[in-house]
Design a protein around this motif. Structure first.
Motif, mmCIF file in Angstrom:
data_model
loop_
_atom_site.group_PDB
_atom_site.id
_atom_site.type_symbol
_atom_site.label_atom_id
_atom_site.label_comp_id
_atom_site.label_asym_id
_atom_site.label_seq_id
_atom_site.Cartn_x
_atom_site.Cartn_y
_atom_site.Cartn_z
ATOM 1 N N ILE A 193 0.862 -1.192 0.000
ATOM 2 C CA ILE A 193 0.000 0.000 0.000
ATOM 3 C C ILE A 193 0.890 1.231 0.000
ATOM 4 C CG2 ILE A 193 -1.724 1.362 1.276
ATOM 5 C CD1 ILE A 193 -2.708 -1.230 2.518
ATOM 6 N N SER A 194 0.553 2.165 -0.862
ATOM 7 C CA SER A 194 1.321 3.395 -0.940
ATOM 8 C C SER A 194 0.357 4.579 -0.835
ATOM 9 C CB SER A 194 2.061 3.389 -2.278
ATOM 10 O OG SER A 194 3.009 4.379 -2.253
ATOM 11 N N ILE A 195 0.603 5.419 0.144
ATOM 12 C CA ILE A 195 -0.302 6.551 0.419
ATOM 13 C C ILE A 195 0.504 7.829 0.262
ATOM 14 C CG2 ILE A 195 -1.686 7.670 2.229
ATOM 15 C CD1 ILE A 195 -1.764 4.767 3.520
ATOM 16 N N SER A 196 0.001 8.769 -0.552
ATOM 17 C CA SER A 196 0.768 10.014 -0.672
ATOM 18 C C SER A 196 -0.131 11.238 -0.558
ATOM 19 C CB SER A 196 1.580 10.041 -1.968
ATOM 20 O OG SER A 196 0.733 10.014 -3.061
ATOM 21 N N ASN A 197 0.317 12.138 0.291
ATOM 22 C CA ASN A 197 -0.310 13.447 0.495
ATOM 23 C C ASN A 197 -1.830 13.359 0.705
ATOM 24 O OD1 ASN A 197 -0.258 16.229 0.737
ATOM 25 N ND2 ASN A 197 -0.765 16.523 -1.422
ATOM 26 N N LEU A 198 -2.246 12.401 1.516
ATOM 27 C CA LEU A 198 -3.676 12.126 1.683
ATOM 28 C C LEU A 198 -4.312 13.067 2.716
ATOM 29 C CD1 LEU A 198 -5.615 9.900 0.555
ATOM 30 C CD2 LEU A 198 -5.297 8.754 2.742
ATOM 31 N N SER A 199 -5.357 13.758 2.275
ATOM 32 C CA SER A 199 -6.082 14.640 3.196
ATOM 33 C C SER A 199 -7.576 14.384 3.059
ATOM 34 C CB SER A 199 -5.811 16.114 2.876
ATOM 35 O OG SER A 199 -4.456 16.420 3.119
ATOM 36 N N LYS A 200 -8.273 14.601 4.158
ATOM 37 C CA LYS A 200 -9.738 14.492 4.134
ATOM 38 C C LYS A 200 -10.348 15.584 5.001
ATOM 39 C CE LYS A 200 -13.949 13.095 3.809
ATOM 40 N NZ LYS A 200 -14.681 13.220 2.535
ATOM 41 N N THR A 201 -11.184 16.391 4.383
ATOM 42 C CA THR A 201 -11.966 17.363 5.142
ATOM 43 C C THR A 201 -13.425 16.963 4.975
ATOM 44 O OG1 THR A 201 -10.339 19.064 4.628
ATOM 45 C CG2 THR A 201 -12.473 19.832 5.437
ATOM 46 N N ASP A 255 1.582 10.677 4.318
ATOM 47 C CA ASP A 255 2.438 9.885 3.428
ATOM 48 C C ASP A 255 2.829 8.625 4.181
ATOM 49 O OD1 ASP A 255 2.840 11.663 1.139
ATOM 50 O OD2 ASP A 255 3.871 12.952 2.578
ATOM 51 N N LEU A 256 2.578 7.477 3.573
ATOM 52 C CA LEU A 256 2.887 6.221 4.286
ATOM 53 C C LEU A 256 2.959 5.066 3.295
ATOM 54 C CD1 LEU A 256 3.092 4.687 7.071
ATOM 55 C CD2 LEU A 256 0.606 4.464 6.984
ATOM 56 N N ASP A 257 3.969 4.205 3.474
ATOM 57 C CA ASP A 257 4.038 2.953 2.727
ATOM 58 C C ASP A 257 3.854 1.793 3.694
ATOM 59 O OD1 ASP A 257 4.504 4.114 0.290
ATOM 60 O OD2 ASP A 257 6.682 3.835 0.345
ATOM 61 N N ILE A 258 3.028 0.836 3.312
ATOM 62 C CA ILE A 258 2.864 -0.384 4.107
ATOM 63 C C ILE A 258 3.543 -1.515 3.338
ATOM 64 C CG2 ILE A 258 1.194 -2.033 5.088
ATOM 65 C CD1 ILE A 258 0.952 0.698 6.422
ATOM 66 N N MET A 259 4.409 -2.249 4.042
ATOM 67 C CA MET A 259 5.170 -3.295 3.358
ATOM 68 C C MET A 259 4.426 -4.637 3.423
ATOM 69 S SD MET A 259 7.333 -1.158 2.538
ATOM 70 C CE MET A 259 8.379 -2.158 1.500
ATOM 71 N N ARG A 260 4.628 -5.439 2.373
ATOM 72 C CA ARG A 260 3.970 -6.738 2.286
ATOM 73 C C ARG A 260 4.349 -7.618 3.491
ATOM 74 N NH1 ARG A 260 1.786 -8.610 -2.475
ATOM 75 N NH2 ARG A 260 2.701 -6.854 -3.590
ATOM 76 N N ALA A 316 -11.204 10.752 -0.424
ATOM 77 C CA ALA A 316 -10.191 11.711 0.031
ATOM 78 C C ALA A 316 -10.455 13.064 -0.616
ATOM 79 C CB ALA A 316 -8.810 11.215 -0.345
ATOM 80 N N THR A 317 -10.076 14.130 0.076
ATOM 81 C CA THR A 317 -10.185 15.462 -0.497
ATOM 82 C C THR A 317 -8.991 15.715 -1.406
ATOM 83 O OG1 THR A 317 -11.078 16.042 1.667
ATOM 84 C CG2 THR A 317 -10.693 17.864 0.165
ATOM 85 N N GLU A 318 -7.878 15.105 -1.045
ATOM 86 C CA GLU A 318 -6.628 15.292 -1.783
ATOM 87 C C GLU A 318 -5.785 14.036 -1.600
ATOM 88 O OE1 GLU A 318 -3.275 18.589 -1.561
ATOM 89 O OE2 GLU A 318 -5.110 19.210 -0.557
ATOM 90 N N GLY A 319 -4.886 13.797 -2.548
ATOM 91 C CA GLY A 319 -3.912 12.729 -2.366
ATOM 92 C C GLY A 319 -4.289 11.434 -3.061
ATOM 93 N N LYS A 320 -3.410 10.425 -2.921
ATOM 94 C CA LYS A 320 -3.565 9.169 -3.656
ATOM 95 C C LYS A 320 -3.320 7.977 -2.757
ATOM 96 C CE LYS A 320 -2.358 8.529 -8.200
ATOM 97 N NZ LYS A 320 -3.654 8.733 -8.845
ATOM 98 N N VAL A 321 -4.060 6.896 -3.036
ATOM 99 C CA VAL A 321 -3.805 5.614 -2.373
ATOM 100 C C VAL A 321 -3.683 4.571 -3.453
ATOM 101 C CG1 VAL A 321 -4.739 3.823 -0.865
ATOM 102 C CG2 VAL A 321 -5.157 6.228 -0.318
ATOM 103 N N SER A 322 -2.613 3.795 -3.373
ATOM 104 C CA SER A 322 -2.448 2.721 -4.336
ATOM 105 C C SER A 322 -2.310 1.403 -3.578
ATOM 106 C CB SER A 322 -1.213 3.053 -5.176
ATOM 107 O OG SER A 322 -0.663 1.901 -5.698
ATOM 108 N N GLU A 347 -2.631 14.109 11.586
ATOM 109 C CA GLU A 347 -1.257 14.091 11.057
ATOM 110 C C GLU A 347 -0.511 12.875 11.579
ATOM 111 O OE1 GLU A 347 0.812 17.759 11.329
ATOM 112 O OE2 GLU A 347 -0.899 18.871 10.536
ATOM 113 N N LEU A 348 0.239 12.265 10.675
ATOM 114 C CA LEU A 348 1.060 11.123 11.063
ATOM 115 C C LEU A 348 2.347 11.706 11.644
ATOM 116 C CD1 LEU A 348 0.781 8.069 10.865
ATOM 117 C CD2 LEU A 348 1.824 8.179 8.611
ATOM 118 N N ILE A 349 2.443 11.677 12.980
ATOM 119 C CA ILE A 349 3.552 12.424 13.571
ATOM 120 C C ILE A 349 4.813 11.598 13.717
ATOM 121 C CG2 ILE A 349 2.223 14.272 14.665
ATOM 122 C CD1 ILE A 349 2.088 12.709 17.159
ATOM 123 N N LEU A 350 4.689 10.280 13.704
ATOM 124 C CA LEU A 350 5.903 9.473 13.589
ATOM 125 C C LEU A 350 5.592 8.076 13.102
ATOM 126 C CD1 LEU A 350 6.539 7.455 16.331
ATOM 127 C CD2 LEU A 350 6.694 9.691 17.337
#
Ligand code: ATP
Length: 235
Positions: free
Chosen positions: A5-13, A25-30, A57-63, A211-214
């Motif tokens: 899973i690849s998540i980039s610049n994902l926002s939701k209002t 922004d987050l990648d999940i590994m297999r 999502a309001t903005e961004g991509k999920v693959s 926000e993903l703070i860490l």
């Protein structure tokens, strides 16, 4: 290895103006277990909903394994099993019918051998003919997992799998999740409990105020921050 899973610049209002996710922004590994820790209202459920294509999502991509969750929704969704926070089952159906019906919703051909394997893996086989209403709370939760695995997904989302359950049940759930990881499923779970992340996760992400703070390997995170400091993020 490419992320599953690849998540980039994902926002939701939301329509209310509430910004529930802000530039994730987050990648999940297999094959990993990823724990998403955060306090009430942090955005955990919204993030899961957006990754699964249930929330726009309001903005961004999920693959998901190369499939865009919006343009390639069907292919992406088929890869995903989702266990929501609330138990959704028909109380008067049997365990077998509940799980079989769930597979049918994905338009997949019947595969009783797979359903049997799932029920055996979750120690539900002896109760396959029981009506849901007769099961204990812990068993009902396992039925929810069996439903989510019915269509052979590669990714399993567990939204607060042990919220409001006692310590014994929580430990039982941890065992179930570890056993599922051993079958090769990638697992993303949300939780309020640091111990849960500590027990199960390979990596931990902390979300607060959308926000993903860490994001860290669990061992490194515990070394760096320890439980006490982590707790501060969950208030
Ligand atoms: P919890 O641990 O309590 O389940 P969470 O971390 O899963 O919380 P979300 O449910 O994603 O958080 O909520 C994030 C924010 O978005 C909260 O302020 C919530 O009130 C708001 N929110 C969630 N769903 C909606 C909705 N459908 N419409 C408007 N606001 C929403």
């Amino acid at each position: 290895m490419a992320p599953i899973i690849s998540i980039s610049n994902l926002s939701k209002t939301y329509g209310t103006g509430r910004k529930a996710l802000n530039g994730i922004d987050l990648d999940i590994m297999r094959g990993e277990i990823f724990a998403l820790l955060g306090p009430n209202g942090a955005g955990k459920t919204t993030l899961i909903g957006t990754i699964c294509g249930l929330v726009n999502a309001t903005e961004g991509k999920v693959s998901v394994d190369g499939h865009d969750i919006v343009e390639g929704y069907r292919a992406a969704r088929e890869m995903i099993g989702l266990v929501p926070q609330e138990l959704h089952t028909d109380a008067f159906e049997s365990v077998w019918d509940t799980v079989t019906f769930s597979r049918g919703l994905f338009g997949k051909a019947k595969n009783p051998a797979h359903i049997e394997k799932v029920l055996r893996d979750l120690s539900l086989w002896d109760r396959k003919d029981s009506k849901i209403i007769t099961l204990s709370g812990g068993m009902k939760r396992r039925v929810m997992i069996a439903k989510a695995l019915s269509h052979e997904p590669q990714i399993l989302f567990l939204d607060e799998p042990t919220a409001g359950v006692d310590v014994e049940l929580r430990k039982g759930m941890w065992e179930v999740v570890r056993a599922l990881k051993a079958t090769g499923v990638t697992i993303i779970l949300t939780t309020h409990y640091i111990e849960e992340a500590e027990e199960m996760a390979d990596r931990v992400g902390v979300i607060n105020n959308g926000e993903l703070i860490l994001v860290e390997e669990k061992a490194a995170l515990m070394r760096k921050l320890g439980k006490k400091q982590l707790e501060l993020y969950l208030d």
